[in-house]
Design an enzyme around this catalytic site. Structure first.
Site: not given
Length: 295
Positions: A188, A201
């Site tokens: 990501s 995350y």
């Protein structure tokens, strides 16, 4: 013959009206408004992955579903792993793979379970006689009000889904893979531009980059390539399940240079490239698909 006009990337997917909505984890496609575009109508294959035996974790919806559709239309057989609650999404993904004329498998379970996470690799290889492409895509995220309020069970869930599950599956898959095989991790932009509300995350996504680079060095001498795709803001069922308010959803993706969020279908080509023979000299790379946001 009239020249084909290139697509303006600013309005390739003009429906960016993301209304206020919330759903529990895991997010489901049927409850996501507007419905994400996974390439169901538009993706056209060109035989770049014919015969490749593929396993995709989190392949029922979002990015994983778009990759499953693209791989099947490129000629790959596709197995997907998903949570039991996502069975309806998984069934429709399997149907799309079979509609492309390819074989499909579906495994319901949780990659936090070491036995399940390992079994999906071995069961795929047993069914098809081997494993050529592994896409480690399953993930969990939730909005955090602050580190001081981050509960242990939530922190644990993020790390066990995004890191432990990835390792469990890769560890079982590697002995089943031959030279020419490929491992692709969904990292990501959060690995490089972490948001405070996604701190746990983002930590796992940064760790995945280290995993990819180290594993690429380990497996290169065996002819196995390891890479990552780093998506930016992509409209998937995970987004309304993250816990953001109406203002945050309305602004989702607007801070990119292209001025909009991406759709899962817009990532599929990156995975196809990394899995294909067009990328035989690409390993240890992190390919950004971020709407112009830098890593």
């Amino acid at each position: 013959m009239a020249a084909h006009e290139p697509t303006d990337p600013r309005n390739a997917h003009p429906d960016d009206d993301f209304p206020a909505q919330e759903q529990p984890q895991p997010g489901l496609t049927g409850r996501t408004t507007p419905t994400p575009d996974h390439g169901e109508s538009d993706y056209r294959g060109s035989d770049r992955l014919v015969g490749r035996r593929t396993l995709i974790t989190g392949g029922d919806s979002g990015i994983g579903r778009a990759v499953a559709i693209a791989f099947a239309r490129e000629g790959a057989d596709v197995a997907i792993a998903h949570l039991p609650e996502e069975q309806a999404d998984a069934d429709s993904a399997v149907e799309l793979v079979r509609d492309a004329g390819r074989s499909a498998l579906s495994f319901a379970g949780d990659v936090r379970d070491p036995e399940f996470a390992a079994s999906i690799a071995t069961r795929t290889a047993e069914e098809w006689g081997g494993l050529d492409v592994l896409v480690l895509n399953a993930a969990y995220q939730k909005d955090r009000e602050g580190l001081e309020t981050l509960a242990d069970d939530e922190f644990d869930r993020v790390f066990r889904t995004n890191l432990y599950g990835m390792i469990y599956t890769a560890r079982a898959a590697i002995p089943l893979m031959q030279p020419g095989a490929s491992i692709i991790v969904t990292s990501s932009i959060q690995a490089f531009q972490p948001s405070p509300g996604l701190i746990d995350y983002a930590m796992t996504k940064a760790a995945q980059v280290a995993f990819v680079k180290a594993l690429a060095e380990e497996l290169g001498p065996r002819g196995i390539r390891v890479n990552a795709v780093a998506p930016g803001p992509i409209w998937t069922p995970l987004i309304p399940a993250t816990g953001w308010d109406a203002d945050r959803l309305a602004q989702f993706g607007q801070d990119t240079p292209l001025g909009r969020a991406g759709q899962p279908a817009e990532l599929a080509g990156a995975y196809v490239y990394l899995a294909s023979d067009a990328a035989t000299y690409v390993s240890g790379a992190v390919l950004p698909v971020t709407g112009g946001k830098g890593l």
